[in-house]
Design a protein around this motif. Sequence first.
Motif, mmCIF file in Angstrom:
data_model
loop_
_atom_site.group_PDB
_atom_site.id
_atom_site.type_symbol
_atom_site.label_atom_id
_atom_site.label_comp_id
_atom_site.label_asym_id
_atom_site.label_seq_id
_atom_site.Cartn_x
_atom_site.Cartn_y
_atom_site.Cartn_z
ATOM 1 N N ALA A 43 -14.473 4.399 -11.474
ATOM 2 C CA ALA A 43 -15.512 4.259 -12.433
ATOM 3 C C ALA A 43 -15.216 4.419 -13.649
ATOM 4 C CB ALA A 43 -16.800 5.194 -12.015
ATOM 5 N N MET A 44 -16.065 3.764 -14.555
ATOM 6 C CA MET A 44 -15.926 3.752 -15.980
ATOM 7 C C MET A 44 -16.083 5.304 -16.630
ATOM 8 S SD MET A 44 -14.400 1.281 -16.859
ATOM 9 C CE MET A 44 -14.271 -0.396 -16.216
ATOM 10 N N ASN A 45 -17.215 5.959 -15.795
ATOM 11 C CA ASN A 45 -17.357 7.315 -16.334
ATOM 12 C C ASN A 45 -16.532 8.167 -15.713
ATOM 13 O OD1 ASN A 45 -18.694 10.155 -15.644
ATOM 14 N ND2 ASN A 45 -20.706 9.027 -16.262
ATOM 15 N N PRO A 46 -16.021 9.263 -16.793
ATOM 16 C CA PRO A 46 -14.930 10.108 -16.670
ATOM 17 C C PRO A 46 -15.139 10.952 -15.381
ATOM 18 C CG PRO A 46 -15.093 9.820 -18.701
ATOM 19 C CD PRO A 46 -16.234 9.210 -18.259
ATOM 20 N N LEU A 47 -16.332 11.586 -15.244
ATOM 21 C CA LEU A 47 -16.734 12.550 -14.192
ATOM 22 C C LEU A 47 -16.831 11.947 -12.790
ATOM 23 C CD1 LEU A 47 -17.631 15.263 -13.523
ATOM 24 C CD2 LEU A 47 -20.164 14.771 -13.976
ATOM 25 N N LYS A 48 -17.512 10.662 -12.751
ATOM 26 C CA LYS A 48 -17.550 9.694 -11.510
ATOM 27 C C LYS A 48 -16.010 9.307 -11.076
ATOM 28 C CE LYS A 48 -22.159 8.039 -12.230
ATOM 29 N NZ LYS A 48 -23.067 6.723 -12.303
ATOM 30 N N TYR A 49 -15.279 9.007 -12.168
ATOM 31 C CA TYR A 49 -13.975 8.565 -11.767
ATOM 32 C C TYR A 49 -13.333 9.729 -10.976
ATOM 33 C CZ TYR A 49 -9.225 6.709 -12.567
ATOM 34 O OH TYR A 49 -7.981 6.223 -12.250
ATOM 35 N N PHE A 50 -13.376 10.708 -11.500
ATOM 36 C CA PHE A 50 -12.773 12.125 -10.642
ATOM 37 C C PHE A 50 -13.206 12.245 -9.468
ATOM 38 C CE2 PHE A 50 -12.758 16.394 -9.861
ATOM 39 C CZ PHE A 50 -11.444 16.972 -9.774
ATOM 40 N N LEU A 51 -14.477 12.277 -9.392
ATOM 41 C CA LEU A 51 -15.133 12.146 -8.017
ATOM 42 C C LEU A 51 -14.461 11.115 -7.031
ATOM 43 C CD1 LEU A 51 -17.303 13.645 -6.003
ATOM 44 C CD2 LEU A 51 -18.959 12.002 -7.033
ATOM 45 N N TYR A 52 -14.432 9.910 -7.573
ATOM 46 C CA TYR A 52 -14.259 8.816 -6.597
ATOM 47 C C TYR A 52 -12.542 8.623 -6.255
ATOM 48 C CZ TYR A 52 -18.782 6.760 -7.653
ATOM 49 O OH TYR A 52 -20.177 6.470 -8.054
ATOM 50 N N ARG A 53 -12.182 9.372 -6.994
ATOM 51 C CA ARG A 53 -10.448 9.199 -7.000
ATOM 52 C C ARG A 53 -10.145 10.280 -5.773
ATOM 53 N NH1 ARG A 53 -6.539 7.108 -7.537
ATOM 54 N NH2 ARG A 53 -5.105 8.746 -8.248
ATOM 55 N N HIS A 54 -11.007 11.227 -5.551
ATOM 56 C CA HIS A 54 -10.901 12.014 -4.433
ATOM 57 C C HIS A 54 -11.800 11.823 -3.057
ATOM 58 C CE1 HIS A 54 -9.381 14.510 -7.853
ATOM 59 N NE2 HIS A 54 -8.582 14.947 -7.014
ATOM 60 N N LEU A 55 -12.920 11.213 -3.343
ATOM 61 C CA LEU A 55 -13.791 10.781 -2.039
ATOM 62 C C LEU A 55 -14.087 9.333 -2.615
ATOM 63 C CD1 LEU A 55 -16.689 13.688 -2.363
ATOM 64 C CD2 LEU A 55 -14.712 13.298 -0.687
ATOM 65 N N PRO A 56 -13.457 8.389 -1.635
ATOM 66 C CA PRO A 56 -13.746 7.032 -1.957
ATOM 67 C C PRO A 56 -15.109 6.327 -1.431
ATOM 68 C CG PRO A 56 -12.184 7.461 0.353
ATOM 69 C CD PRO A 56 -12.748 8.711 -0.548
ATOM 70 N N ILE A 57 -15.925 6.865 -2.495
ATOM 71 C CA ILE A 57 -17.506 6.326 -2.063
ATOM 72 C C ILE A 57 -17.788 5.159 -3.066
ATOM 73 C CG2 ILE A 57 -18.018 8.271 -0.748
ATOM 74 C CD1 ILE A 57 -19.043 9.465 -3.445
ATOM 75 N N GLY A 58 -17.105 5.160 -4.297
ATOM 76 C CA GLY A 58 -17.581 4.025 -5.303
ATOM 77 C C GLY A 58 -17.667 2.747 -4.974
ATOM 78 N N ASN A 59 -18.563 2.001 -5.684
ATOM 79 C CA ASN A 59 -18.759 0.602 -5.410
ATOM 80 C C ASN A 59 -17.540 -0.293 -6.068
ATOM 81 O OD1 ASN A 59 -19.570 0.578 -8.130
ATOM 82 N ND2 ASN A 59 -21.606 -0.147 -7.656
ATOM 83 N N LYS A 60 -16.482 0.134 -6.775
ATOM 84 C CA LYS A 60 -15.700 -0.834 -7.400
ATOM 85 C C LYS A 60 -14.312 -0.212 -6.916
ATOM 86 C CE LYS A 60 -17.959 -0.808 -11.877
ATOM 87 N NZ LYS A 60 -17.898 -0.450 -13.214
ATOM 88 N N ALA A 61 -13.411 -1.149 -6.711
ATOM 89 C CA ALA A 61 -11.929 -0.748 -6.090
ATOM 90 C C ALA A 61 -10.954 -1.522 -6.437
ATOM 91 C CB ALA A 61 -12.257 -0.961 -4.432
ATOM 92 N N ARG A 62 -9.793 -0.783 -6.757
ATOM 93 C CA ARG A 62 -8.660 -1.552 -7.003
ATOM 94 C C ARG A 62 -7.661 -1.404 -5.943
ATOM 95 N NH1 ARG A 62 -8.610 2.593 -11.546
ATOM 96 N NH2 ARG A 62 -9.414 1.469 -13.479
ATOM 97 N N VAL A 63 -6.921 -2.686 -5.576
ATOM 98 C CA VAL A 63 -6.408 -2.487 -4.421
ATOM 99 C C VAL A 63 -4.858 -3.242 -4.965
ATOM 100 C CG1 VAL A 63 -8.183 -3.019 -3.044
ATOM 101 C CG2 VAL A 63 -7.000 -4.961 -3.752
ATOM 102 N N LEU A 64 -3.760 -2.835 -4.048
ATOM 103 C CA LEU A 64 -2.527 -3.341 -4.156
ATOM 104 C C LEU A 64 -2.216 -3.796 -2.814
ATOM 105 C CD1 LEU A 64 0.072 -3.680 -5.561
ATOM 106 C CD2 LEU A 64 0.883 -1.608 -4.790
ATOM 107 N N VAL A 65 -1.851 -5.057 -2.755
ATOM 108 C CA VAL A 65 -1.518 -5.733 -1.416
ATOM 109 C C VAL A 65 -0.083 -6.281 -1.530
ATOM 110 C CG1 VAL A 65 -3.967 -6.400 -0.705
ATOM 111 C CG2 VAL A 65 -2.504 -7.987 -2.005
ATOM 112 N N ARG A 66 0.455 -6.329 -0.273
ATOM 113 C CA ARG A 66 1.981 -6.828 -0.463
ATOM 114 C C ARG A 66 1.978 -8.180 0.769
ATOM 115 N NH1 ARG A 66 4.715 -3.165 -3.388
ATOM 116 N NH2 ARG A 66 4.185 -1.110 -3.294
ATOM 117 N N ARG A 67 2.926 -8.792 0.580
ATOM 118 C CA ARG A 67 3.163 -10.104 1.482
ATOM 119 C C ARG A 67 3.737 -9.145 2.930
ATOM 120 N NH1 ARG A 67 6.052 -13.702 -2.697
ATOM 121 N NH2 ARG A 67 4.307 -14.767 -3.031
ATOM 122 N N ALA A 68 3.223 -9.499 3.959
ATOM 123 C CA ALA A 68 3.499 -9.046 5.202
ATOM 124 C C ALA A 68 4.891 -8.967 5.625
ATOM 125 C CB ALA A 68 2.520 -9.497 6.298
ATOM 126 N N ALA A 69 5.552 -8.411 6.310
ATOM 127 C CA ALA A 69 7.151 -8.386 6.443
ATOM 128 C C ALA A 69 7.361 -9.088 7.621
ATOM 129 C CB ALA A 69 7.685 -6.992 6.391
#
Length: 69
Positions: A43-69
Amino acid sequence: MGVHRRRYAATYMPGHVQEFCRASFAYAAERAGLTLAVWETYAMNPLKYFLYRHLPIGNKARVLVRRAA
């Protein structure tokens, strides 16, 4: 001047996708021959960001994907 151009690895391919939960994104990634490496809510809000980093309940997500081996 403040102009900054980021330099990414040649293998980096940015993208955007509209998925609603981790499970549906993982399924779509698997169908595309990718594996979901990281799922991180934020989240953009620092307090919510801290919360969402520990509890994955936010509505915005960053992902990292890799090609399958």
